[in-house]
Scaffold this motif. Sequence first.
Motif, mmCIF file in Angstrom:
data_model
loop_
_atom_site.group_PDB
_atom_site.id
_atom_site.type_symbol
_atom_site.label_atom_id
_atom_site.label_comp_id
_atom_site.label_asym_id
_atom_site.label_seq_id
_atom_site.Cartn_x
_atom_site.Cartn_y
_atom_site.Cartn_z
ATOM 1 N N ALA A 244 0.836 -1.202 0.000
ATOM 2 C CA ALA A 244 0.000 0.000 0.000
ATOM 3 C C ALA A 244 0.870 1.250 0.000
ATOM 4 O O ALA A 244 1.877 1.318 0.699
ATOM 5 C CB ALA A 244 -0.912 -0.008 1.217
ATOM 6 N N THR A 245 0.464 2.223 -0.799
ATOM 7 C CA THR A 245 1.157 3.508 -0.842
ATOM 8 C C THR A 245 0.208 4.653 -0.501
ATOM 9 O O THR A 245 0.628 5.799 -0.437
ATOM 10 C CB THR A 245 1.769 3.749 -2.242
ATOM 11 N N TRP A 246 -1.062 4.326 -0.281
ATOM 12 C CA TRP A 246 -2.094 5.317 0.025
ATOM 13 C C TRP A 246 -2.944 4.860 1.196
ATOM 14 O O TRP A 246 -3.129 3.660 1.412
ATOM 15 C CB TRP A 246 -3.022 5.517 -1.179
ATOM 16 N N LEU A 247 -3.503 5.819 1.913
ATOM 17 C CA LEU A 247 -4.493 5.558 2.952
ATOM 18 C C LEU A 247 -5.795 6.200 2.502
ATOM 19 O O LEU A 247 -5.820 7.369 2.104
ATOM 20 C CB LEU A 247 -4.065 6.166 4.289
ATOM 21 N N VAL A 248 -6.863 5.435 2.526
ATOM 22 C CA VAL A 248 -8.187 5.929 2.163
ATOM 23 C C VAL A 248 -8.975 6.023 3.475
ATOM 24 O O VAL A 248 -9.351 5.007 4.055
ATOM 25 C CB VAL A 248 -8.887 4.985 1.157
ATOM 26 N N ARG A 249 -9.189 7.239 3.935
ATOM 27 C CA ARG A 249 -9.901 7.475 5.200
ATOM 28 C C ARG A 249 -11.350 7.802 4.875
ATOM 29 O O ARG A 249 -11.626 8.634 4.020
ATOM 30 C CB ARG A 249 -9.264 8.632 5.957
ATOM 31 N N TRP A 250 -12.273 7.152 5.564
ATOM 32 C CA TRP A 250 -13.683 7.334 5.253
ATOM 33 C C TRP A 250 -14.537 7.083 6.479
ATOM 34 O O TRP A 250 -14.070 6.594 7.497
ATOM 35 C CB TRP A 250 -14.094 6.400 4.123
ATOM 36 N N ARG A 251 -15.820 7.428 6.351
ATOM 37 C CA ARG A 251 -16.788 7.099 7.385
ATOM 38 C C ARG A 251 -18.165 6.974 6.768
ATOM 39 O O ARG A 251 -18.455 7.566 5.733
ATOM 40 C CB ARG A 251 -16.792 8.127 8.505
ATOM 41 N N ASN A 252 -18.994 6.187 7.402
ATOM 42 C CA ASN A 252 -20.389 6.062 7.014
ATOM 43 C C ASN A 252 -21.174 6.985 7.938
ATOM 44 O O ASN A 252 -21.329 6.685 9.120
ATOM 45 C CB ASN A 252 -20.847 4.616 7.170
ATOM 46 N N PRO A 253 -21.663 8.121 7.447
ATOM 47 C CA PRO A 253 -22.312 9.092 8.324
ATOM 48 C C PRO A 253 -23.596 8.578 8.976
ATOM 49 O O PRO A 253 -24.040 9.136 9.971
ATOM 50 C CB PRO A 253 -22.598 10.283 7.406
ATOM 51 N N ARG A 254 -24.167 7.514 8.456
ATOM 52 C CA ARG A 254 -25.377 6.951 9.073
ATOM 53 C C ARG A 254 -25.070 6.202 10.359
ATOM 54 O O ARG A 254 -25.942 6.065 11.215
ATOM 55 C CB ARG A 254 -26.100 6.046 8.084
ATOM 56 N N ILE A 255 -23.830 5.712 10.502
ATOM 57 C CA ILE A 255 -23.511 4.929 11.704
ATOM 58 C C ILE A 255 -22.278 5.415 12.466
ATOM 59 O O ILE A 255 -22.081 5.015 13.602
ATOM 60 C CB ILE A 255 -23.356 3.424 11.375
ATOM 61 N N HIS A 256 -21.446 6.263 11.852
ATOM 62 C CA HIS A 256 -20.232 6.748 12.513
ATOM 63 C C HIS A 256 -20.382 8.213 12.891
ATOM 64 O O HIS A 256 -20.894 9.013 12.108
ATOM 65 C CB HIS A 256 -19.009 6.616 11.598
#
Length: 67
Positions: A15-27
């Motif tokens: 891996a050379t990238w980090l994909v940061r995310w969230r599900n606004p319905r539950i996080h």
Amino acid sequence: MTAPVCSRAGCRDAATWLVRWRNPRIHSADRRKVWSACDAHVGYLRDYLAARDFPVEVVAYESGVAS
């Protein structure tokens, strides 16, 4: 420390990238999930999450910083 591996199913590339995310319905707004991505799959993973209207941020992986 072991090098991170891409989170795309079946991919074992570094891996050379980090994909940061969230599900606004539950996080909550301060919670972020992190996927690792190789150069070949960073776009796929970003687009997969964005298509679901999840807030997504892509940052370069820097020598073990995964938070």
